[in-house]
Design a protein around this motif. Structure first.
Motif, PDB file in Angstrom:
ATOM      1  N   VAL A 170       2.562  76.061   6.104  1.00  0.00           N
ATOM      2  CA  VAL A 170       1.126  75.048   6.239  1.00  0.00           C
ATOM      3  C   VAL A 170       1.585  74.558   7.440  1.00  0.00           C
ATOM      4  N   LEU A 171       2.538  73.806   7.195  1.00  0.00           N
ATOM      5  CA  LEU A 171       3.010  72.749   8.319  1.00  0.00           C
ATOM      6  C   LEU A 171       3.130  72.829   9.634  1.00  0.00           C
ATOM      7  N   TYR A 172       2.724  74.727  10.238  1.00  0.00           N
ATOM      8  CA  TYR A 172       2.887  74.852  11.552  1.00  0.00           C
ATOM      9  C   TYR A 172       1.440  74.189  12.617  1.00  0.00           C
ATOM     10  N   VAL A 173       0.403  73.788  11.612  1.00  0.00           N
ATOM     11  CA  VAL A 173      -0.324  72.817  12.700  1.00  0.00           C
ATOM     12  C   VAL A 173       0.369  71.398  12.728  1.00  0.00           C
ATOM     13  N   PRO A 174       0.651  70.922  11.284  1.00  0.00           N
ATOM     14  CA  PRO A 174       0.867  69.595  11.726  1.00  0.00           C
ATOM     15  C   PRO A 174       2.119  68.709  12.049  1.00  0.00           C
ATOM     16  N   SER A 175       2.963  70.213  12.135  1.00  0.00           N
ATOM     17  CA  SER A 175       4.649  69.765  13.181  1.00  0.00           C
ATOM     18  C   SER A 175       4.078  69.423  14.357  1.00  0.00           C
ATOM     19  N   MET A 176       2.612  69.772  14.832  1.00  0.00           N
ATOM     20  CA  MET A 176       2.250  70.345  16.359  1.00  0.00           C
ATOM     21  C   MET A 176       2.068  68.558  16.791  1.00  0.00           C
ATOM     22  N   GLY A 177       1.362  67.861  15.342  1.00  0.00           N
ATOM     23  CA  GLY A 177       1.666  66.660  16.050  1.00  0.00           C
ATOM     24  C   GLY A 177       2.721  65.322  15.594  1.00  0.00           C
ATOM     25  N   PHE A 178       3.652  65.790  14.848  1.00  0.00           N
ATOM     26  CA  PHE A 178       5.367  65.829  14.504  1.00  0.00           C
ATOM     27  C   PHE A 178       5.337  65.505  15.642  1.00  0.00           C
ATOM     28  N   ALA A 236      -1.689  62.445  17.591  1.00  0.00           N
ATOM     29  CA  ALA A 236      -0.622  63.262  17.079  1.00  0.00           C
ATOM     30  C   ALA A 236      -0.873  62.961  15.309  1.00  0.00           C
ATOM     31  N   LEU A 237      -1.489  61.395  15.010  1.00  0.00           N
ATOM     32  CA  LEU A 237      -1.595  61.630  13.667  1.00  0.00           C
ATOM     33  C   LEU A 237      -2.634  62.657  13.216  1.00  0.00           C
ATOM     34  N   CYS A 238      -3.723  62.077  13.876  1.00  0.00           N
ATOM     35  CA  CYS A 238      -4.853  63.695  13.674  1.00  0.00           C
ATOM     36  C   CYS A 238      -4.596  64.739  13.194  1.00  0.00           C
ATOM     37  N   LEU A 239      -3.204  65.540  14.782  1.00  0.00           N
ATOM     38  CA  LEU A 239      -3.037  66.485  14.246  1.00  0.00           C
ATOM     39  C   LEU A 239      -2.636  66.641  13.144  1.00  0.00           C
ATOM     40  N   ILE A 240      -1.507  65.589  12.724  1.00  0.00           N
ATOM     41  CA  ILE A 240      -0.187  65.337  11.628  1.00  0.00           C
ATOM     42  C   ILE A 240      -1.413  65.215   9.684  1.00  0.00           C
ATOM     43  N   VAL A 241      -2.378  64.779  10.080  1.00  0.00           N
ATOM     44  CA  VAL A 241      -3.312  64.677   8.897  1.00  0.00           C
ATOM     45  C   VAL A 241      -4.046  65.290   8.707  1.00  0.00           C
ATOM     46  N   LEU A 242      -5.382  66.266   9.592  1.00  0.00           N
ATOM     47  CA  LEU A 242      -6.591  66.241   8.952  1.00  0.00           C
ATOM     48  C   LEU A 242      -5.963  68.102   8.744  1.00  0.00           C
ATOM     49  N   PRO A 243      -5.584  68.692   9.275  1.00  0.00           N
ATOM     50  CA  PRO A 243      -5.146  69.758   8.897  1.00  0.00           C
ATOM     51  C   PRO A 243      -4.134  70.061   7.780  1.00  0.00           C
ATOM     52  N   PHE A 244      -3.662  69.031   7.401  1.00  0.00           N
ATOM     53  CA  PHE A 244      -2.873  68.709   6.451  1.00  0.00           C
ATOM     54  C   PHE A 244      -3.719  69.075   5.204  1.00  0.00           C
ATOM     55  N   ILE A 245      -4.724  68.255   5.132  1.00  0.00           N
ATOM     56  CA  ILE A 245      -6.074  68.287   4.061  1.00  0.00           C
ATOM     57  C   ILE A 245      -6.166  69.287   3.318  1.00  0.00           C
ATOM     58  N   THR A 257       2.520  62.311  -8.597  1.00  0.00           N
ATOM     59  CA  THR A 257       2.468  63.696  -7.815  1.00  0.00           C
ATOM     60  C   THR A 257       2.629  64.180  -6.499  1.00  0.00           C
ATOM     61  N   PHE A 258       1.305  64.541  -6.489  1.00  0.00           N
ATOM     62  CA  PHE A 258       0.712  64.706  -5.559  1.00  0.00           C
ATOM     63  C   PHE A 258       0.945  63.553  -4.089  1.00  0.00           C
ATOM     64  N   ASN A 259       1.241  62.630  -4.321  1.00  0.00           N
ATOM     65  CA  ASN A 259       1.122  61.294  -3.278  1.00  0.00           C
ATOM     66  C   ASN A 259       2.927  61.312  -3.627  1.00  0.00           C
ATOM     67  N   TYR A 260       3.467  61.549  -4.472  1.00  0.00           N
ATOM     68  CA  TYR A 260       5.047  61.562  -3.570  1.00  0.00           C
ATOM     69  C   TYR A 260       5.231  63.212  -3.010  1.00  0.00           C
ATOM     70  N   LEU A 261       4.429  64.388  -2.678  1.00  0.00           N
ATOM     71  CA  LEU A 261       4.223  65.314  -2.019  1.00  0.00           C
ATOM     72  C   LEU A 261       4.518  65.143  -0.581  1.00  0.00           C
ATOM     73  N   LEU A 262       3.832  64.032  -0.615  1.00  0.00           N
ATOM     74  CA  LEU A 262       3.375  63.339   1.444  1.00  0.00           C
ATOM     75  C   LEU A 262       4.306  63.436   1.560  1.00  0.00           C
ATOM     76  N   PRO A 263       5.560  62.445   1.198  1.00  0.00           N
ATOM     77  CA  PRO A 263       6.647  62.545   2.131  1.00  0.00           C
ATOM     78  C   PRO A 263       7.967  63.269   1.700  1.00  0.00           C
ATOM     79  N   VAL A 264       7.725  64.282   0.670  1.00  0.00           N
ATOM     80  CA  VAL A 264       8.253  65.089   0.864  1.00  0.00           C
ATOM     81  C   VAL A 264       8.158  66.929   2.404  1.00  0.00           C
ATOM     82  N   ASN A 265       6.734  66.399   2.365  1.00  0.00           N
ATOM     83  CA  ASN A 265       6.660  67.829   3.551  1.00  0.00           C
ATOM     84  C   ASN A 265       7.060  66.574   4.798  1.00  0.00           C
ATOM     85  N   ALA A 266       6.866  65.939   4.549  1.00  0.00           N
ATOM     86  CA  ALA A 266       7.353  64.245   5.923  1.00  0.00           C
ATOM     87  C   ALA A 266       8.180  64.997   6.026  1.00  0.00           C
ATOM     88  N   TRP A 267       9.763  64.788   5.029  1.00  0.00           N
ATOM     89  CA  TRP A 267      11.078  65.019   5.147  1.00  0.00           C
ATOM     90  C   TRP A 267      11.603  65.883   5.534  1.00  0.00           C
TER      91      TRP A 267
END
Length: 919
Positions: A381-389, A355-364, A286-296
């Motif tokens: 919590v996607l406010y900063v990761p969206s910068m990398g996106f 871009a990947l660093c901005l997506i991944v690290l603040p989301f950890i 479930t935790f791993n599935y939540l990652l593509p949910v956030n990406a979507w």
């Protein structure tokens, strides 16, 4: 920051300001919703009266970090900005939303500066505009509590920009930017915890961007060193030194942060994050599935929801679940981007890597990888990761637009994305207008979340629409049958609808769902502390039945045994013990609660009520004063402390009592009791005109105010305005036909002023119909007989009256006068009657003089339903006859005084129960 934004042109800044204003102008019309209620409306840390140090001792919601129920979210600088808002506009939501909008503009402009480090000018503007309009940000920008994301992001980006200045000529180290970076990281972390992740981004930047290493090159160097074929290059040693400084400062921040939360993680339940308490492999899948949910959500923000907890996303419990395909696809795509960015040199790979660093690290911190969080998905919590996106999208758009074949279509697509995102953001803002609109919009996206049904019910409940609220609460119990909170909501709503039986049944269901007590294990570690309120609510419900008080007390004690620091249980139990006439035990309960929270004004108020019951007015007043020190606008403390000062009889306290009552009527301008007691104070001070004005104001607000009507009539009768008292008494007796004192006063005026003997006789006869043993009424009826010259009847009447009150000297005196008159009439001729009439008039006046005094005395001893007491200062001195001075103190008065105080205390208790019974 201005220096760091030097490369951002005025046109670019103006463009960003205009776009943000166009997307978020309507957010200014939104109120405080969802988490704003706890963080703003209910947070005492915003009030100027709260010491500033409390901001650094409490969590984001105003709860002390040391308490187990604390959320452990430590964001004092964000709370400080809320406090500044409160200082300038108190709870005007517009100012809070406006400041959020300003902070979002600042983030967008600083983000543009960061983008220019990795993208060309045009692509940087595209990335910044996409970030400015992305609908995923509405929760962070339009929701006031989202300010934590905004402030943290400002210092997050500023820290990164500062670090980029740390490389000097010939690869030397410039330490000042590094020191500034460490400081800004600390500030970002004090705004929100994810701010610390910028250190990881700085490390990646240093190794792969500033030094230009690739992963193969690093591996090759490491292999050579391990084989002893080479030494560590000087540039690599310098890089290593910088990284060590960064990592050491980060470690220090982490240690401080752990100390702040006192090494305790917050307590969350399976309702907040079901996967966190699920067994393997459901938890990991479930935790791993939540990652593509956030990406979507970043890729397609069409269906946004303010709350993704509970059953919103069903658990992935099997490897055969089709949703695992999405997880696998996501990791393949992310892995390919990571390999490309780390393996190959060049600007493109560097851009993708950052871009990947901005997506991944603040989301950890929100990923559940290291510790569970209190949500499943949270858009904010996607406010900063969206910068990398946005950097990735802008970089991809640049690649496409550079190809002549795709240039036009790339511009069209970009315009369409920006326009649709802006429209979606503008529309989404309206969802945050009120709690009802917010949660109803969420239910359109997700109907499997019981929390959403509950929250719509709460919104309707706040509007007193209990019938509709009940429907939503019941639906919540059907969506999630084991949701304790939902059953508690159903019970509370039934109670509001006066359906006691159904309310008790719902509370019993909630109670049955509570985990069983395990000896030696902390109960709160396995259940949300607020769920323990089921015991409080159930006890509060059943204690309305006098025969079930012990049962209610047992429930309070059960709650306390489960959680010894459960403050509300002590408070509620104290109220119950007062009701059970056990003031000493109530005192113990309140003192225990005060050990847990000495800043609670309600607790000091309750303790004052206990001391009133214990007949210790000095201590009671001290505790009222403590309550007012903590909360100068505490209405009940203002009112009852003023009453206590009046009752003391100390003229020195009257000015302060008046000030408190004036303060009270300012807070409660529609409460007639405040004006009535101001009138009583004025009567004490012989300020008759002022007293009349206050009494009239009380009556205007409450035309059937028993005490105010009688005391206004009494005031008129004692200031020579007896005829003005008559219409007031008519009003009083229309509302309360059995008001004995009103009937006595009316009869007095009719007899003395109107010479209406018949009317007076009717008043006194009415009194005796209500109470045949009423000495006052019977005596005055005897006077009427005397006035009618029926001396035999008067004598008989006075003999009967004297039998009822043998110790009343004035009755014996008047009986002697009548008998003397009978004797003299037997010895004299009829022609002597006129002079005897003068004697009769004198006797009548003497009798009514006594009535007026006795009537005033009775005013002091009869509690009323309209006020806590008919005030002891109601008695205005009148000229007493010599008979009155000789009259011994009445034993009945002492009994009535005791009764008066008991009823007054119970009235106070009833009032505090309505306000302090926490549901």
């Amino acid at each position: 920051l201005l220096e760091k934004m030097a490369d951002v042109s005025l046109k670019e800044a103006a463009l960003i300001v205009g776009v943000v204003a166009a997307c978020y102008w309507n957010s200014l019309f939104c109120g405080f919703v969802f988490d704003d209620v706890s963080a703003i409306l209910d947070n005492k840390d915003l009030h100027p009266s709260t010491p500033l140090k409390n901001l650094f001792q409490n969590d984001f919601w105003g709860t002390p970090m040391s308490e187990e129920r604390s959320h452990k979210s430590y964001r004092p600088l964000t709370v400080l900005t809320f406090r500044l808002n409160y200082l300038f506009s108190e709870l005007n939501a517009v100012s809070y939303h406006f400041l959020n909008l300003v902070f979002h503009v600042v983030v967008c402009i600083v983000f543009l500066k960061v983008c220019k480090l990795f993208l060309d000018n045009r692509s940087s503007v595209v990335a910044s505009l996409l970030f400015a309009v992305h609908p995923i940000h509405t929760e962070a920008v339009t929701g006031v509590v989202g300010r934590a994301e905004l402030l943290s992001s400002i210092f997050f980006l500023a820290a990164f920009l500062s670090y980029t200045k740390s490389k000097g000529p010939d690869n030397t180290i410039v330490w000042t930017p590094i020191a500034v970076t460490v400081f800004l990281v600390a500030v970002a972390t004090l705004c929100k915890e994810q701010g610390i992740t910028v250190v990881g981004i700085c490390c990646v930047y240093e190794v792969f961007i500033a030094q230009g290493y690739t992963l193969p090159a690093l591996l090759d160097t490491a292999v050579q060193i391990l084989r002893g074929k080479g030494s560590v290059p000087f540039s690599m040693l310098q890089t290593l030194l910088k990284l060590i400084v960064l990592m050491f400062s980060t470690l220090l921040l982490v240690v401080v942060r752990v100390q702040v939360i006192q090494s305790q993680l917050p307590v969350f339940t399976r309702f907040d994050n079901p996967a966190a308490v699920s067994p393997s492999p459901a938890r990991q899948l479930t935790f791993n599935y939540l990652l593509p949910v956030n990406a979507w959500l970043l890729l397609n923000p069409s269906e946004l929801c303010c709350d993704w907890t509970m059953g919103t996303i069903p658990l992935v419990e099997s490897l055969l679940d089709v949703r695992n395909v999405a997880t696998l696809t996501f990791f393949c795509f992310l892995g390919s981007l990571l390999v490309f960015s780390l393996r190959y040199p060049g600007d493109s790979s560097k851009t993708v890597l950052m871009a990947l660093c901005l997506i991944v690290l603040p989301f950890i911190p929100a990923s559940n990888l290291f510790f569970p969080v209190g949500f499943v998905v949270a858009e904010r919590v996607l406010y900063v990761p969206s910068m990398g996106f946005c950097i990735l999208v802008a970089h991809g758009w640049k690649k496409l637009s550079n190809k002549s074949v795709l240039r036009k279509i790339s511009w069209v697509c970009l315009a369409a994305v920006l326009f649709t995102h802006a429209l979606k953001t503008l529309h989404r803002n309206w969802d945050w207008e009120s709690e009802y609109t917010l949660f109803m919009s969420a239910l359109k996206v997700n109907k499997n979340n019981a929390k959403l049904w509950n929250n719509v019910g709460h919104a309707l409940e706040n509007e007193k629409n209990f019938e509709r609220a009940l429907q939503f609460f019941i639906q919540a119990t059907q969506v999630q049958p084991d949701d304790i909170g939902a059953h508690m909501n159903v019970g509370r709503t039934y109670k509001n609808l006066n359906k006691t039986k159904e309310a008790e049944e719902s509370y019993m269901i909630a109670k049955s769902l509570m985990p069983q007590i395990i000896p030696g294990k902390k109960y709160a570690a396995r259940v949300a502390p607020n769920h323990l309120n089921v015991y409080i609510n159930l006890a509060n419900l059943i204690r309305a039945n006098e025969s079930r008080l012990e049962e209610a007390d047992q429930l309070y004690r059960q709650a306390i045994s489960m959680r010894p620091d459960f403050k509300q249980a002590y408070i509620s139990r104290g109220e119950l013990l007062l009701k059970m006439n056990k003031p000493l035990k109530a005192k113990e309960a309140y003192l225990r609660a005060l050990e847990l929270d000495r800043t609670n004004a309600d607790l000091w108020y309750n303790l004052a009520i206990v001391y009133i019951e214990l007949k210790d007015p000095t201590e009671a007043l001290k505790n009222f004063n403590r309550a007012l020190e903590l909360n100068p606008t505490h209405k009940l403390a203002l009112f009852n402390s003023a009453l206590l000062m009046q009752e003391s009889g100390d003229a020195r306290l009257r000015p302060e009592a008046k000030q408190r009552l004036l303060h009270y009527v300012k807070e409660e301008p529609q409460d007639s009791n405040g004006y009535f007691n101001l009138g009583m104070l004025a009567m004490d001070d012989k300020k008759d005109m002022e007293a009349e004005a206050w009494m009239k104001k009380a009556i205007r607000l409450q035309p059937n105010f028993r005490s105010a009507l009688f005391n206004l009539a009494l005031l008129y009768s004692q200031t020579g305005k007896e005829l003005m008292a008559l219409p007031v008494l008519e009003d009083l007796l229309r509302y309360y036909p059995d008001h004995t004192k009103g009937l006595i006063l009316k009869g007095d005026i009719l007899m003395n002023q109107k010479k209406d003997i018949v009317g007076a006789k009717m008043c006194f006869e009415k009194i005796l119909e209500l109470d045949p043993n009423n000495v006052q009424g019977k005596h005055n009826l005897c006077v009427v007989y005397f006035e009618e010259r029926d001396l035999i009847k008067a004598e008989k009447c006075l003999v009967e009256t004297l039998a009822l009150a043998p110790h009343e000297g004035y009755i014996q005196r008047h009986l002697n006068i009548v008998r003397s008159k009978i004797a003299s009439l037997g010895a004299m001729e009829q022609s002597s009657l006129p002079s005897d009439g003068n004697a009769a008039t004198e006797a009548k006046k003497s009798s009514f003089q006594n009535l007026k005094e006795a009537k005033s005395e009775k005013t002091t001893t009869q509690p009323t339903a309209d006020n806590k007491k008919e005030h002891s200062k109601n008695k205005k001195p009148t000229e007493k006859s010599s008979v009155d001075k000789e009259t011994p103190k009445k034993s009945t008065k002492e009994i009535k005084d005791i009764e008066k105080k008991r009823v007054a205390a119970l009235k106070r208790l009833e009032e505090i129960e309505r306000i302090l019974n926490g549901e």
